[in-house]
Design an enzyme around this catalytic site. Structure first.
Site, PDB file in Angstrom:
ATOM      1  N   LYS A 253       0.388   1.859  -6.381  1.00  0.00           N
ATOM      2  CA  LYS A 253       1.322   2.584  -5.524  1.00  0.00           C
ATOM      3  C   LYS A 253       1.523   1.898  -4.181  1.00  0.00           C
ATOM      4  O   LYS A 253       2.405   2.254  -3.427  1.00  0.00           O
ATOM      5  CB  LYS A 253       0.900   4.043  -5.372  1.00  0.00           C
ATOM      6  CG  LYS A 253      -0.410   4.287  -4.696  1.00  0.00           C
ATOM      7  CD  LYS A 253      -0.639   5.784  -4.605  1.00  0.00           C
ATOM      8  CE  LYS A 253      -2.014   6.095  -4.071  1.00  0.00           C
ATOM      9  NZ  LYS A 253      -2.339   7.502  -4.142  1.00  0.00           N
ATOM     10  N   ARG A 254       0.719   0.912  -3.899  1.00  0.00           N
ATOM     11  CA  ARG A 254       0.928   0.179  -2.651  1.00  0.00           C
ATOM     12  C   ARG A 254       2.186  -0.676  -2.727  1.00  0.00           C
ATOM     13  O   ARG A 254       2.770  -1.031  -1.729  1.00  0.00           O
ATOM     14  CB  ARG A 254      -0.275  -0.704  -2.341  1.00  0.00           C
ATOM     15  CG  ARG A 254      -1.468   0.127  -1.935  1.00  0.00           C
ATOM     16  CD  ARG A 254      -2.376  -0.614  -1.003  1.00  0.00           C
ATOM     17  NE  ARG A 254      -3.069   0.339  -0.163  1.00  0.00           N
ATOM     18  CZ  ARG A 254      -3.796   0.004   0.882  1.00  0.00           C
ATOM     19  NH1 ARG A 254      -3.917  -1.248   1.229  1.00  0.00           N
ATOM     20  NH2 ARG A 254      -4.396   0.931   1.584  1.00  0.00           N
TER      21      ARG A 254
END
Ligand code: GLU
Length: 492
Positions: A253-254
């Site tokens: 998700k980064r």
């Protein structure tokens, strides 16, 4: 034999695209063999599991059309389907392993375990802790037992030799036993670990094939050994390739939105997302890009999965989604899709308190609140000109906020306010000044509805995606800068 597969998510966060991807392949495998697909909730981590997360996982899989035959919501003959409700079952099987001598009670304290690990490290030995390393002198073991010290139940593992595991896609996998530690099966609070609960449940639920992510390969030797200890046949294993970012790193998700909620909020159609996930490492016999779930099930052959890490590419998904909108949706269907998406009472009601105090005519609503019905705002560097801050400072504020928000588990206005306050203090800025760039990143303009409410309503993924987008339009963060920022962030 009836084929039975399962998806076994842990409800510890947002519903992940990886979960949907594995669910899809398990569903197709089961259907292609006239079998059943089961949903089991693996919530033995009581601290991190939440009912909200479980509900979001169920909703997301449903939205994608990935229906299950048995599960916590629909029931079935092998329930309960939530591991937190099966505690007695795991205790019974742990007891069986203790009685048969395949497991042992370990009274080691965490300080002792740290010491053991340290000394192994210093001696350049494998970090795996073996039963022999953990054993206490007999009288010490007896004393701790008599005094009622807390203990865990661990499994015995061979100290040498090679464990050979068969995988449907990868063939024979070999792992040195020396690398495998005496896995904890039951924690000191009596809760099982993933390994015990997973094996016991797969057996009791009649699972014949386990398709799961490749990150679980290292667990396979322990599982195989547990099946042997219990004298049970082991399901056929199949470790699927992990989804990757376009730069080939593991989907995280980064770098990419990973929550199904984001794709839903962004206005992707469920049939396009499911189709795209079906293209991850798999193809139809005629290689066509667009196919329905029914078509995928009808033509499914697991041997068409290729192991090269499939890239989850937002641009390609967006293109495919457009094809669906143009080719498949007539006016009635498009209208329905819009209703399902955002033009429905539930969603619009959340926005009413935001617009009521701020408009004089109804025609002012959309210009004011359009950001509730859009994806990434059309902003550029100049959009931030009203904020009197250096570019680096702006980027830092937005980046720190993204990082803090990644850790927020309860997404509501109160928790968001706490984060903003904390960062405001760190930057020695009044709330209003701190929020100025955030406001533009989220709403796309310098005057709009309340930004805190907007973040709460938009949800965590859309909020973070907009903040990340703003960082990008401001020129992004260089690797060097990221290192510096991370260091300062850690000290927060
Ligand atoms: N609970 C595990 C997960 O979160 C399940 C892994 C498996 O399928 O064995 O993915």
């Amino acid at each position: 034999m009836t084929v039975r597969t399962r998806i076994a998510p842990s409800p510890t966060g947002d519903p992940h695209v990886g979960t949907a991807y594995i669910a899809l392949f398990n569903l197709c495998f089961a259907r292609a063999h006239g079998g059943q697909f089961i949903l089991r909730i693996e919530d033995t981590d009581r601290e991190r599991s939440t009912a909200e997360s479980e509900q979001m996982i169920l909703d997301s899989l449903c939205w994608l059309g990935l229906d299950w035959d048995e599960g916590p919501d629909v029931g079935g003959p092998h329930g309960p389907y939530r591991q937190s409700e099966r505690g007695d079952i795991y205790a019974e099987y742990a007891r069986k392993l203790l009685d048969s001598g395949h497991a042992f009670k370990c009274y080691r304290t965490s300080e002792e375990l740290d010491e053991l690990r340290e000394s192994r490290k210093a001696a350049g030995q494998h970090m795996a802790l073996k039963p022999a390393d953990l054993a206490l002198p007999a009288e010490e073991q007896a004393r701790r037992e008599a005094e009622g010290w807390p203990y865990v139940v661990r499994m015995h593992v061979p100290s040498e030799g090679t464990c050979v595991v068969e995988d449907m896609l990868r063939g024979t996998i070999e792992v040195e036993w020396a690398q495998v530690d005496a896995q904890i099966l039951l924690k000191s609070d009596g809760m099982p670990t993933y390994h015990l609960a997973n094996v016991v449940d797969d057996h009791l639920m009649g699972i014949t094939h386990v398709l799961r992510g490749e990150e679980w390969i290292n667990s396979a030797p322990k599982h195989q050994l547990l099946y042997e200890y219990f004298g049970w046949p082991m399901p056929t294993l199949c470790h699927m390739p992990l989804l990757r970012n376009p730069d080939k790193s593991k989907l995280s998700k980064r770098k990419n939105p990973t929550s199904i909620n984001y794709y839903r909020r962004m206005g992707f159609l469920p049939q396009a997302v499911t189709n795209y996930l079906g293209r991850m490492g798999w193809s139809m016999p005629d290689e066509r890009e667009k196919f329905s779930l029914d078509e995928m099930m009808a033509h499914f052959d697991v041997h068409r999965v290729s192991l090269g890490g499939p890239v989850f590419d937002l641009e390609k998904l967006t293109w495919l989604n457009g094809v669906y909108i143009r080719e498949d949706l007539d006016d009635t269907a498009l209208l329905q899709a819009l209703r399902d998406w955002a033009f429905n009472e539930d969603y619009v009601r959340q926005i009413l308190p935001q617009v009521r105090p701020r408009v004089d005519t109804l025609s002012q609503v959309m210009p004011l609140a359009g950001h509730f019905f859009s994806g990434l705002p059309a902003i550029n560097e100049a959009s931030f000109s009203s904020v009197k801050m250096e570019r680096d400072e702006l980027v830092k504020i937005l980046q720190f906020l993204v990082w803090r928000l990644e850790g927020v588990t309860r997404w509501d206005k109160e928790s968001l306010l706490a984060e903003v306050k904390l960062l405001g203090e760190h930057f020695e800025l009044k709330m209003k000044a701190f929020l100025a760039p955030v406001f533009i990143a989220i709403t796309g303009s310098a005057t709009s509805t309340s930004v805190m409410d907007a973040m709460a309503i938009l949800g965590s993924d859309m909020t973070r995606a907009r903040l990340r987008h703003a960082i990008e339009v401001l020129g992004g963060v260089s690797k060097k800068q990221a290192k510096r920022l991370e260091k300062e962030f850690r000290e927060l």
